[in-house]
Design an enzyme around this catalytic site. Structure first.
Site, PDB file in Angstrom:
ATOM      1  N   LYS A  53     -10.871  -3.440  11.680  1.00 32.60           N
ATOM      2  CA  LYS A  53      -9.670  -3.069  12.443  1.00 32.60           C
ATOM      3  C   LYS A  53      -9.700  -3.709  13.831  1.00 32.60           C
ATOM      4  O   LYS A  53      -8.677  -4.175  14.334  1.00 32.60           O
ATOM      5  CB  LYS A  53      -9.537  -1.545  12.547  1.00 32.60           C
ATOM      6  CG  LYS A  53      -9.120  -0.865  11.246  1.00 32.60           C
ATOM      7  CD  LYS A  53      -7.714  -1.274  10.828  1.00 32.60           C
ATOM      8  CE  LYS A  53      -7.254  -0.629   9.532  1.00 32.60           C
ATOM      9  NZ  LYS A  53      -5.971  -1.146   9.049  1.00 32.60           N
ATOM     10  N   GLY A  59      -0.441   4.928  -0.892  1.00 34.13           N
ATOM     11  CA  GLY A  59      -1.463   5.608  -0.099  1.00 34.13           C
ATOM     12  C   GLY A  59      -0.919   6.785   0.688  1.00 34.13           C
ATOM     13  O   GLY A  59       0.260   7.130   0.600  1.00 34.13           O
ATOM     14  N   GLN A  60      -1.817   7.370   1.472  1.00 29.07           N
ATOM     15  CA  GLN A  60      -1.479   8.592   2.214  1.00 29.07           C
ATOM     16  C   GLN A  60      -0.316   8.346   3.179  1.00 29.07           C
ATOM     17  O   GLN A  60       0.610   9.154   3.251  1.00 29.07           O
ATOM     18  CB  GLN A  60      -2.720   9.062   2.999  1.00 29.07           C
ATOM     19  CG  GLN A  60      -2.566  10.440   3.595  1.00 29.07           C
ATOM     20  CD  GLN A  60      -3.530  10.690   4.753  1.00 29.07           C
ATOM     21  OE1 GLN A  60      -4.233   9.783   5.202  1.00 29.07           O
ATOM     22  NE2 GLN A  60      -3.557  11.910   5.241  1.00 29.07           N
ATOM     23  N   ARG A  97      -1.190  -0.261  -8.158  1.00 31.58           N
ATOM     24  CA  ARG A  97      -0.792   0.364  -9.420  1.00 31.58           C
ATOM     25  C   ARG A  97       0.669   0.805  -9.363  1.00 31.58           C
ATOM     26  O   ARG A  97       1.173   1.106  -8.282  1.00 31.58           O
ATOM     27  CB  ARG A  97      -1.652   1.601  -9.709  1.00 31.58           C
ATOM     28  CG  ARG A  97      -3.030   1.270 -10.252  1.00 31.58           C
ATOM     29  CD  ARG A  97      -3.918   2.488 -10.233  1.00 31.58           C
ATOM     30  NE  ARG A  97      -4.240   2.856  -8.850  1.00 31.58           N
ATOM     31  CZ  ARG A  97      -5.289   2.374  -8.178  1.00 31.58           C
ATOM     32  NH1 ARG A  97      -6.103   1.531  -8.752  1.00 31.58           N
ATOM     33  NH2 ARG A  97      -5.518   2.719  -6.929  1.00 31.58           N
ATOM     34  N   TYR A 100     -15.135  -0.635   8.439  1.00 32.53           N
ATOM     35  CA  TYR A 100     -13.715  -0.364   8.644  1.00 32.53           C
ATOM     36  C   TYR A 100     -13.332  -0.619  10.106  1.00 32.53           C
ATOM     37  O   TYR A 100     -12.360  -1.322  10.398  1.00 32.53           O
ATOM     38  CB  TYR A 100     -13.445   1.093   8.262  1.00 32.53           C
ATOM     39  CG  TYR A 100     -12.046   1.589   8.493  1.00 32.53           C
ATOM     40  CD1 TYR A 100     -10.968   1.051   7.801  1.00 32.53           C
ATOM     41  CD2 TYR A 100     -11.804   2.644   9.374  1.00 32.53           C
ATOM     42  CE1 TYR A 100      -9.689   1.544   8.005  1.00 32.53           C
ATOM     43  CE2 TYR A 100     -10.531   3.140   9.571  1.00 32.53           C
ATOM     44  CZ  TYR A 100      -9.478   2.582   8.891  1.00 32.53           C
ATOM     45  OH  TYR A 100      -8.218   3.068   9.086  1.00 32.53           O
ATOM     46  N   ASP A 120       2.249  -1.654  -4.557  1.00 35.08           N
ATOM     47  CA  ASP A 120       0.901  -1.089  -4.582  1.00 35.08           C
ATOM     48  C   ASP A 120       0.125  -1.734  -5.726  1.00 35.08           C
ATOM     49  O   ASP A 120       0.722  -2.391  -6.591  1.00 35.08           O
ATOM     50  CB  ASP A 120       0.958   0.439  -4.771  1.00 35.08           C
ATOM     51  CG  ASP A 120      -0.296   1.107  -4.226  1.00 35.08           C
ATOM     52  OD1 ASP A 120      -0.312   1.480  -3.041  1.00 35.08           O
ATOM     53  OD2 ASP A 120      -1.279   1.228  -4.986  1.00 35.08           O
ATOM     54  N   GLY A 176       0.844  -1.206   0.000  1.00 29.93           N
ATOM     55  CA  GLY A 176       0.000   0.000   0.000  1.00 29.93           C
ATOM     56  C   GLY A 176       0.874   1.249   0.000  1.00 29.93           C
ATOM     57  O   GLY A 176       0.553   2.253   0.638  1.00 29.93           O
TER      58      GLY A 176
HETATM   59  N1  SER Z   1      -8.690   8.434   9.005  1.00 30.46           N
HETATM   60  C1  SER Z   1      -9.475   7.229   9.057  1.00 30.46           C
HETATM   61  C2  SER Z   1     -10.805   7.417   8.477  1.00 30.46           C
HETATM   62  O1  SER Z   1     -11.341   8.500   8.563  1.00 30.46           O
HETATM   63  C3  SER Z   1      -9.616   6.795  10.488  1.00 30.46           C
HETATM   64  O2  SER Z   1      -8.621   5.889  10.766  1.00 30.46           O
HETATM   65  O3  SER Z   1     -11.338   6.491   7.957  1.00 30.46           O
END
Ligand code: SER
Length: 311
Positions: A141, A9-10, A34, A137, A32, A6
């Site tokens: 987690k 990503g950010q 791509r 999400y 990643d 990844g």
């Molecule tokens: N920054 C994340 C989100 O907003 C939280 O872990 O999904």
């Protein structure tokens, strides 16, 4: 050798940059879905759900340490719940099993403030408390945290994790999170002088400047294993602020800046998360100390973004 999954990503882009500074460009393999623009070191295309390809890359580079960052974030996973669960969970198992089978030695896997829910104490949320996430999400987690601890306790896997707050950085845009407004607002402040926020003015959330988050990640990974008392995931506090407060901080630098509010479904997600986090365990175990507050971060964000626009 280190593998970052990844890497586009950010967090990934910044982490790869910093890890390469520390360990050398050729010691960090970026991967990643791509192809990435930055090719300052080895790169492999990898879908985190492709277990065979993961094994191939790990063998090819003799990978010993994996930073597994690929995930669907809170807002995006709500739109594809099954896929969010599958990506976030299955890919974690592939990496945990590599360590269980002693092919790799060490794992970093990020968790999130999204593991908390409406019945969690909202202020100064403790390390051990009610976790009743309402998002896919958050559920993934939380389950991931339990599995990390299980693998650590039962199979001796050296896995380390941080419950990231909302992360704010200038190098990359976040994708699909509830806390993303706090990045967007800086971009819009410079481009338009105004911002329409998808959260309410008093939606307090824990956030952190990217530089602090990357430093925390690397410091945790470099700590002696016997100092790591938490094998699920560490609380990390950061800066707690509301849209109204970040707007006021921006106004100090750009007096004409204005903000308006048009809350959408993400407001509900924000309301289920803590407003501030107690990270005393991280302070105690591996000496964690945050550097940036809201004003410092705002000054740095705006000046870095201005520099980037001038290039
Ligand atoms: N920054 C994340 C989100 O907003 C939280 O872990 O999904």
């Amino acid at each position: 050798m280190i593998l970052v999954i990844g890497a586009g990503g950010q967090v990934g882009q910044e982490l790869v940059f910093n890890l390469r500074e520390i360990y050398g460009n050729d010691k960090v393999v970026a991967s990643d879905l791509r192809e990435l623009q930055d090719q300052s070191g080895p790169f492999e295309v990898l879908n985190a759900l492709d277990k065979n390809r993961l094994h191939e890359i790990v063998a090819k580079y003799k990978i010993k340490e994996v930073y597994h960052l690929a995930a669907l974030l809170s807002a995006t996973a709500e739109k594809q719940p099954k896929f969010g669960w599958e990506l976030n969970m299955d890919s974690l198992f592939y990496v945990l099993d590599l360590a269980k089978d002693k092919i790799i030695d060490k794992i970093f896997w990020p968790s999130s403030i999204a593991v908390f829910g409406p019945n969690t104490p909202r202020d100064n949320t403790p390390q051990h408390t009610v976790t009743d996430p309402t998002t896919v999400y958050g559920i993934s987690k939380l389950a991931g945290e339990r599995w990390c601890e299980y693998y650590a306790k039962n199979y001796g896997v050296d896995v380390r994790s941080i419950r990231y707050p909302g992360l704010i950085g200038y190098k990359t845009l976040p994708g699909g999170g509830t806390t993303d407004y706090a990045v967007d607002i800086y971009h819009q402040a410079l481009a338009e002088g105004k911002y329409e926020c998808f959260l309410k003015e008093n939606a307090y959330l824990p956030m952190m400047y990217m530089e602090d988050a990357i430093r925390a990640t690397i410091e945790l990974m470099q700590s002696d294993s016997d100092k790591i008392s938490i094998r699920s995931s560490y609380n990390l506090g950061g800066i707690s602020f509301s849209p109204k407060e970040i707007a006021a901080a921006i106004k100090k630098e750009i007096p004409s800046f204005t903000i308006s509010y048009n809350p959408d479904f993400r407001q509900k997600i924000a309301e289920s998360w803590p407003s501030s986090i107690d990270d005393s365990q991280a302070q105690k175990d591996w000496n964690w100390k945050m550097k940036y507050d809201l004003d410092n971060m705002t000054i740095d964000m705006l000046s870095q973004l201005k520099k980037m626009k001038a290039l």
